[in-house]
Design an enzyme around this catalytic site. Structure first.
Site, PDB file in Angstrom:
ATOM      1  N   GLU A 102       0.830  -1.213   0.000  1.00 28.67           N
ATOM      2  CA  GLU A 102       0.000   0.000   0.000  1.00 28.67           C
ATOM      3  C   GLU A 102       0.862   1.260   0.000  1.00 28.67           C
ATOM      4  O   GLU A 102       2.069   1.205   0.234  1.00 28.67           O
ATOM      5  CB  GLU A 102      -0.933   0.003   1.200  1.00 28.67           C
ATOM      6  CG  GLU A 102      -0.216   0.094   2.533  1.00 28.67           C
ATOM      7  CD  GLU A 102      -1.038   0.812   3.595  1.00 28.67           C
ATOM      8  OE1 GLU A 102      -1.473   1.953   3.342  1.00 28.67           O
ATOM      9  OE2 GLU A 102      -1.232   0.226   4.678  1.00 28.67           O
ATOM     10  N   LYS A 142      -3.937  -1.779  14.541  1.00 26.29           N
ATOM     11  CA  LYS A 142      -3.191  -0.840  15.375  1.00 26.29           C
ATOM     12  C   LYS A 142      -3.796  -0.752  16.760  1.00 26.29           C
ATOM     13  O   LYS A 142      -5.013  -0.697  16.922  1.00 26.29           O
ATOM     14  CB  LYS A 142      -3.178   0.540  14.718  1.00 26.29           C
ATOM     15  CG  LYS A 142      -2.138   0.646  13.619  1.00 26.29           C
ATOM     16  CD  LYS A 142      -2.161   1.997  12.968  1.00 26.29           C
ATOM     17  CE  LYS A 142      -3.361   2.174  12.079  1.00 26.29           C
ATOM     18  NZ  LYS A 142      -3.259   1.579  10.771  1.00 26.29           N
TER      19      LYS A 142
HETATM   20  N1  PSU Z   1      -0.914   1.070   9.153  1.00 25.32           N
HETATM   21  C1  PSU Z   1       0.192   1.807   9.352  1.00 25.32           C
HETATM   22  N2  PSU Z   1       0.224   3.058   8.855  1.00 25.32           N
HETATM   23  C2  PSU Z   1      -0.810   3.548   8.117  1.00 25.32           C
HETATM   24  C3  PSU Z   1      -1.975   2.756   7.890  1.00 25.32           C
HETATM   25  C4  PSU Z   1      -1.963   1.513   8.440  1.00 25.32           C
HETATM   26  O1  PSU Z   1       1.137   1.358   9.985  1.00 25.32           O
HETATM   27  O2  PSU Z   1      -0.712   4.673   7.655  1.00 25.32           O
HETATM   28  C5  PSU Z   1      -3.101   3.256   7.028  1.00 25.32           C
HETATM   29  C6  PSU Z   1      -3.553   2.124   6.109  1.00 25.32           C
HETATM   30  O3  PSU Z   1      -3.522   2.608   4.787  1.00 25.32           O
HETATM   31  C7  PSU Z   1      -4.974   1.825   6.538  1.00 25.32           C
HETATM   32  C8  PSU Z   1      -5.405   3.193   6.971  1.00 25.32           C
HETATM   33  O4  PSU Z   1      -5.766   1.298   5.507  1.00 25.32           O
HETATM   34  O5  PSU Z   1      -4.267   3.665   7.715  1.00 25.32           O
HETATM   35  C9  PSU Z   1      -6.682   3.137   7.780  1.00 25.32           C
HETATM   36  O6  PSU Z   1      -7.256   4.417   7.824  1.00 25.32           O
HETATM   37  P1  PSU Z   1      -8.708   4.612   8.428  1.00 25.32           P
HETATM   38  O7  PSU Z   1      -8.538   4.257   9.888  1.00 25.32           O
HETATM   39  O8  PSU Z   1      -9.010   6.084   8.225  1.00 25.32           O
HETATM   40  O9  PSU Z   1      -9.631   3.716   7.690  1.00 25.32           O
END
Ligand code: PSU
Ligand code: MN
Length: 309
Positions: free
Chosen positions: A25, A159
C-alpha cells in the site's frame, strides 16, 4: 473501457512469467510515516519482498492512473509529494477520474490488487473499529473490504490505537478469517500480545496459501487477514506504548479530529510522544510482513500448479 492500470516493468515481467507478486500500500508512505524515513522504508520493503523470492507491486494513483508497481523515480516523487489524497473504496474512482494523485489505504490497495490479479498484500496494520465507535461510528472501510475482495492481507494485527475486541467482533460478523501466525494471541501492532485470542492460528505460509485457494474453490469471496506478530526484538511492550496511545487519543478528541484525519493524526502524535521509538518498530513489522507475504504468494503459485481447480 477497462481500469486505467499502469504496470511497472518488473510487475509486467512477473505477470508474463507467473512469478509471485506482493501488493504494497502507499498510504503508509504519505500519511503513515515522516519523510525521508517513508521513502527509505518503502524501498526496504520492496527489497525484502524481492529477497524472499517475489516481486513487489507498490500501488498508488498518480495523475489519474492506478499504478501497479512504481518505478524508482515514481516512488521517490510520490514519497515527497504534498497534497496527496488518502484513498479508500469511496474516493478511488473520483481521484482517478479527475486525474489526481492519491495514496491507497488497505481497502483501495485490495481493490487494485484484485483488479491486477494479485492475491497477496503486505501492510503494517489494518484500520479497524475506533475507540468510542459506539458514538462516533468510526469503523474503517478496510474491514468491509476484507469481507468482499478476495485478497490475503498480511498485517501485524490492527493498530493498538483501535478498539481491538470490537475490531475482532466486526471481522467475525463480516465473515473474515483472522489467522494469527505462530501464536494463539491476536497481535497488537507494536506489541506481540493483545490479551485477545485469535480466532485461527496457522504456523506455515503453505497452510495460509491453501486456505486462500480453498475460499476461491468454495466461492466464498472476501479476503483473509493474516495477523503476523512483530519480531520479539523489535516490539514495544504494551505498558510502554499505552500511555502514548492514551495521550494521543485524548488530544485527538480535544481537537475534534475526525474521519480520515484520525489515523494519520494518532500515528504522528504517537511518534512524537515516544520520542520516535514507535517508528523503528513500525518499520520492522512492515518488513516482517513483507517477508511473510512473499512466502504466502510463492506458496499460492506452487499450490495452484499442484491442485488445478
Ligand atoms: N498502518 C500503518 N500506517 C498507516 C496505515 C496503516 O502502519 O498509515 C493506514 C492504512 O492505509 C490503513 C489506513 O488502511 O491507515 C486506515 O485508515 P482509516 O482508519 O481512516 O480507515
Ligand atoms: Mn475512520
Amino acid at each position: 473501457m477497462t481500469a486505467p492500470l499502469a504496470f511497472s516493468a518488473e510487475v509486467t515481467r512477473a505477470r508474463q512469467t507467473g512469478a509471485p507478486i506482493v501488493a504494497l500500500e502507499s498510504t503508509i508512505i504519505t500519511h503513515g510515516m515522516p519523510f525521508p524515513q517513508n521513502l527509505e522504508t518503502a524501498r526496504r520493503v520492496e527489497a525484502e519482498v524481492r529477497a524472499a523470492g517475489a516481486v513487489p507491486a507498490t500501488i498508488a494513483a498518480i495523475a489519474g492512473r492506478l499504478h501497479i508497481g512504481l518505478e524508482p523515480a515514481e516512488l521517490e516523487g510520490f514519497a515527497s509529494a504534498t497534497g496527496v489524497m488518502k484513498l479508500s473504496r469511496a474516493d478511488l474512482a473520483a481521484c482517478l477520474a479527475s486525474g489526481r494523485t492519491g495514496a491507497t489505504t488497505v481497502a483501495a490497495t485490495m481493490i487494485a490488487a484484485h483488479l491486477a490479479g494479485i492475491a497477496v498484500f503486505a501492510t503494517g496494520g489494518i484500520g479497524g473499529v475506533h475507540r468510542g465507535a459506539e458514538t462516533s461510528f468510526d469503523v474503517s472501510a478496510d474491514l468491509h473490504e476484507l469481507a468482499r475482495t478476495p485478497v490475503t492481507v498480511v498485517a501485524a494485527g490492527a493498530k493498538a490505537i483501535l478498539d481491538l475486541p470490537k475490531t475482532l467482533e466486526v471481522l467475525e460478523t463480516l465473515g473474515v478469517p483472522v489467522i494469527a501466525v505462530g501464536q494463539d494471541e491476536f497481535p497488537a501492532f507494536w506489541s506481540r500480545s493483545s490479551g485477545l485470542p485469535a480466532p485461527l492460528r496457522m504456523d506455515r505460509p503453505e497452510e495460509i496459501a491453501r486456505a486462500h485457494l480453498m475460499r476461491a474453490r468454495l466461492g466464498i469471496g472476501g479476503g483473509q487477514l493474516v495477523a503476523n506478530p512483530i519480531p520479539a526484538e523489535d516490539e514495544i511492550p504494551r505498558e510502554r506504548i499505552v500511555p502514548a496511545i492514551e495521550a494521543a487519543l485524548a488530544e485527538a478528541a480535544a481537537r475534534g479530529i475526525a474521519a480520515k484525519e484520525v489515523t494519520p493524526f494518532l500515528l504522528s502524535r504517537i511518534f512524537e510522544l515516544t520520542d520516535g521509538r514507535s517508528l523503528p518498530a513500525n518499520i520492522a513489522l512492515v518488513l516482517n510482513n513483507a517477508r511473510m507475504a512473499a512466502r504466502i504468494a510463492a506458496a499460492i503459485v506452487t499450490e495452484r500448479a499442484a491442485t488445478p481447480l
